[in-house]
Scaffold this motif. Structure first.
Motif, PDB file in Angstrom:
ATOM      1  N   GLU A 141      -8.289   0.156  12.375  1.00  0.00           N
ATOM      2  CA  GLU A 141      -8.500   0.762  11.060  1.00  0.00           C
ATOM      3  C   GLU A 141      -7.236   1.481  10.620  1.00  0.00           C
ATOM      4  OE1 GLU A 141     -12.340   2.765   9.686  1.00  0.00           O
ATOM      5  OE2 GLU A 141     -11.009   4.451  10.165  1.00  0.00           O
ATOM      6  N   PHE A 142      -6.702   1.048   9.488  1.00  0.00           N
ATOM      7  CA  PHE A 142      -5.523   1.660   8.888  1.00  0.00           C
ATOM      8  C   PHE A 142      -5.959   2.377   7.625  1.00  0.00           C
ATOM      9  CE2 PHE A 142      -2.132   1.360   5.668  1.00  0.00           C
ATOM     10  CZ  PHE A 142      -1.171   2.130   6.303  1.00  0.00           C
ATOM     11  N   THR A 143      -5.543   3.626   7.474  1.00  0.00           N
ATOM     12  CA  THR A 143      -5.827   4.355   6.238  1.00  0.00           C
ATOM     13  C   THR A 143      -4.533   4.901   5.671  1.00  0.00           C
ATOM     14  OG1 THR A 143      -6.284   6.434   7.371  1.00  0.00           O
ATOM     15  CG2 THR A 143      -8.175   5.037   6.904  1.00  0.00           C
ATOM     16  N   ILE A 144      -4.474   4.917   4.357  1.00  0.00           N
ATOM     17  CA  ILE A 144      -3.362   5.539   3.648  1.00  0.00           C
ATOM     18  C   ILE A 144      -3.959   6.288   2.474  1.00  0.00           C
ATOM     19  CG2 ILE A 144      -2.903   3.432   2.323  1.00  0.00           C
ATOM     20  CD1 ILE A 144       0.133   4.308   2.410  1.00  0.00           C
ATOM     21  N   ALA A 145      -3.490   7.508   2.271  1.00  0.00           N
ATOM     22  CA  ALA A 145      -4.038   8.349   1.209  1.00  0.00           C
ATOM     23  C   ALA A 145      -2.905   9.048   0.476  1.00  0.00           C
ATOM     24  CB  ALA A 145      -5.001   9.383   1.798  1.00  0.00           C
ATOM     25  N   ASN A 146      -3.160   9.348  -0.802  1.00  0.00           N
ATOM     26  CA  ASN A 146      -2.202  10.153  -1.554  1.00  0.00           C
ATOM     27  C   ASN A 146      -2.941  11.178  -2.399  1.00  0.00           C
ATOM     28  OD1 ASN A 146      -3.091   8.932  -3.920  1.00  0.00           O
ATOM     29  ND2 ASN A 146      -1.104   8.130  -4.505  1.00  0.00           N
ATOM     30  N   THR A 147      -2.187  12.137  -2.888  1.00  0.00           N
ATOM     31  CA  THR A 147      -2.753  13.236  -3.690  1.00  0.00           C
ATOM     32  C   THR A 147      -2.394  13.061  -5.162  1.00  0.00           C
ATOM     33  OG1 THR A 147      -0.796  14.556  -3.163  1.00  0.00           O
ATOM     34  CG2 THR A 147      -2.747  14.888  -1.779  1.00  0.00           C
ATOM     35  N   GLY A 148      -2.412  11.820  -5.617  1.00  0.00           N
ATOM     36  CA  GLY A 148      -2.047  11.519  -7.003  1.00  0.00           C
ATOM     37  C   GLY A 148      -3.160  11.776  -7.985  1.00  0.00           C
ATOM     38  N   ALA A 149      -3.021  11.179  -9.163  1.00  0.00           N
ATOM     39  CA  ALA A 149      -3.986  11.375 -10.246  1.00  0.00           C
ATOM     40  C   ALA A 149      -5.363  10.809  -9.907  1.00  0.00           C
ATOM     41  CB  ALA A 149      -3.476  10.721 -11.531  1.00  0.00           C
ATOM     42  N   GLY A 150      -5.398   9.852  -8.998  1.00  0.00           N
ATOM     43  CA  GLY A 150      -6.670   9.258  -8.612  1.00  0.00           C
ATOM     44  C   GLY A 150      -7.081   8.131  -9.536  1.00  0.00           C
TER      45      GLY A 150
ATOM     46  N   ILE B 155     -11.464   1.266  -1.297  1.00  0.00           N
ATOM     47  CA  ILE B 155     -10.720   2.364  -1.908  1.00  0.00           C
ATOM     48  C   ILE B 155     -11.722   3.403  -2.367  1.00  0.00           C
ATOM     49  CG2 ILE B 155      -9.170   3.065  -3.777  1.00  0.00           C
ATOM     50  CD1 ILE B 155      -7.962   0.308  -3.744  1.00  0.00           C
ATOM     51  N   GLU B 156     -11.454   4.645  -1.989  1.00  0.00           N
ATOM     52  CA  GLU B 156     -12.255   5.779  -2.443  1.00  0.00           C
ATOM     53  C   GLU B 156     -11.307   6.737  -3.150  1.00  0.00           C
ATOM     54  OE1 GLU B 156     -15.587   6.244   0.955  1.00  0.00           O
ATOM     55  OE2 GLU B 156     -13.533   6.666   1.594  1.00  0.00           O
ATOM     56  N   SER B 157     -11.772   7.296  -4.254  1.00  0.00           N
ATOM     57  CA  SER B 157     -10.900   8.176  -5.017  1.00  0.00           C
ATOM     58  C   SER B 157     -11.690   9.323  -5.629  1.00  0.00           C
ATOM     59  CB  SER B 157     -10.204   7.382  -6.127  1.00  0.00           C
ATOM     60  OG  SER B 157      -9.245   8.182  -6.772  1.00  0.00           O
ATOM     61  N   VAL B 158     -11.112  10.494  -5.508  1.00  0.00           N
ATOM     62  CA  VAL B 158     -11.610  11.683  -6.199  1.00  0.00           C
ATOM     63  C   VAL B 158     -10.501  12.046  -7.176  1.00  0.00           C
ATOM     64  CG1 VAL B 158     -12.364  14.067  -5.984  1.00  0.00           C
ATOM     65  CG2 VAL B 158     -12.882  12.443  -4.144  1.00  0.00           C
ATOM     66  N   PRO B 159     -10.703  11.734  -8.477  1.00  0.00           N
ATOM     67  CA  PRO B 159      -9.637  11.968  -9.450  1.00  0.00           C
ATOM     68  C   PRO B 159      -9.045  13.377  -9.365  1.00  0.00           C
ATOM     69  CG  PRO B 159     -11.381  10.701 -10.456  1.00  0.00           C
ATOM     70  CD  PRO B 159     -11.875  11.117  -9.091  1.00  0.00           C
TER      71      PRO B 159
ATOM     72  N   THR C 218      -7.931   7.281  -1.142  1.00  0.00           N
ATOM     73  CA  THR C 218      -7.797   6.775   0.217  1.00  0.00           C
ATOM     74  C   THR C 218      -8.116   5.290   0.250  1.00  0.00           C
ATOM     75  OG1 THR C 218      -8.511   8.915   1.080  1.00  0.00           O
ATOM     76  CG2 THR C 218      -8.556   7.057   2.612  1.00  0.00           C
ATOM     77  N   VAL C 219      -7.221   4.523   0.855  1.00  0.00           N
ATOM     78  CA  VAL C 219      -7.434   3.097   1.067  1.00  0.00           C
ATOM     79  C   VAL C 219      -7.661   2.907   2.564  1.00  0.00           C
ATOM     80  CG1 VAL C 219      -6.431   0.785   0.886  1.00  0.00           C
ATOM     81  CG2 VAL C 219      -5.926   2.498  -0.868  1.00  0.00           C
TER      82      VAL C 219
ATOM     83  N   LEU D  43       0.827  -1.209   0.000  1.00  0.00           N
ATOM     84  CA  LEU D  43       0.000   0.000   0.000  1.00  0.00           C
ATOM     85  C   LEU D  43       0.868   1.268   0.000  1.00  0.00           C
ATOM     86  CD1 LEU D  43      -2.900  -1.010   2.413  1.00  0.00           C
ATOM     87  CD2 LEU D  43      -2.953  -0.851  -0.093  1.00  0.00           C
ATOM     88  N   ALA D  44       1.929   1.260   0.789  1.00  0.00           N
ATOM     89  CA  ALA D  44       2.814   2.434   0.827  1.00  0.00           C
ATOM     90  C   ALA D  44       3.522   2.623  -0.515  1.00  0.00           C
ATOM     91  CB  ALA D  44       3.835   2.290   1.962  1.00  0.00           C
ATOM     92  N   ASP D  45       3.966   1.528  -1.120  1.00  0.00           N
ATOM     93  CA  ASP D  45       4.624   1.601  -2.416  1.00  0.00           C
ATOM     94  C   ASP D  45       3.688   2.198  -3.465  1.00  0.00           C
ATOM     95  OD1 ASP D  45       6.850   0.938  -4.277  1.00  0.00           O
ATOM     96  OD2 ASP D  45       5.377  -0.475  -5.103  1.00  0.00           O
ATOM     97  N   ASN D  46       2.436   1.730  -3.489  1.00  0.00           N
ATOM     98  CA  ASN D  46       1.464   2.286  -4.439  1.00  0.00           C
ATOM     99  C   ASN D  46       1.198   3.759  -4.172  1.00  0.00           C
ATOM    100  OD1 ASN D  46       1.142  -0.104  -5.796  1.00  0.00           O
ATOM    101  ND2 ASN D  46      -0.943  -0.475  -5.109  1.00  0.00           N
ATOM    102  N   ALA D  47       1.060   4.127  -2.908  1.00  0.00           N
ATOM    103  CA  ALA D  47       0.762   5.524  -2.569  1.00  0.00           C
ATOM    104  C   ALA D  47       1.876   6.455  -3.037  1.00  0.00           C
ATOM    105  CB  ALA D  47       0.533   5.673  -1.066  1.00  0.00           C
TER     106      ALA D  47
END
Length: 135
Positions: A41-50, A97-101, A106-107, A15-19
């Protein structure tokens, strides 16, 4: 919770590698771990392309690399999230997984916590006291 520490480590690393891999330049990756009622509950989020909404249902499919963030320039074979899903399932957990392109992806992974019975609390307390006595 009880779990296979090697598989749980693999889950976190995937998950960290993907983020990081699918983030934008100068983007952010955030992680958190909290107790949510009867679950960890573990969450990981990034500000990528989505991830586009029409692609989200397939992200756990083996070898799937269909969203725009997965360009040929990124070294991947499309197995990471299917492995993550398998590990989560093997630990009786859930993943979403939720994503706003173009904004945030967020996973969220949830694992059931063990019920600590009064008898177990007493044993834990006695073990901690014995450990202190040894020191």
């Amino acid at each position: 919770m009880h779990g296979d520490r090697h598989r749980l480590r693999q889950l976190l690393l995937n998950l960290a590698d993907n983020a990081v891999k699918y983030n934008q330049p100068q983007g952010r990756v955030t992680m958190s771990l909290r107790r949510a009622n009867d679950a960890a509950e573990f969450t990981i989020a990034n500000t990528g392309a989505g991830i586009p909404p029409e692609v989200l249902p397939r992200v756990f499919d083996r070898f799937f690399r269909g969203d725009p963030a997965h360009s040929p320039a990124v070294d991947s074979c499309g197995l990471g999230l299917s492995i993550v899903q398998w590990i989560v399932s093997a630990h009786n957990g859930t993943i979403k997984i939720e994503s706003v392109p173009s904004k945030i992806t967020t996973v969220t992974v949830r694992f059931p916590l063990l019920e600590v019975r009064p008898q177990m609390k007493k044993q834990i307390h006695e073990q901690r006291r014995a450990a202190r006595d040894i020191q």
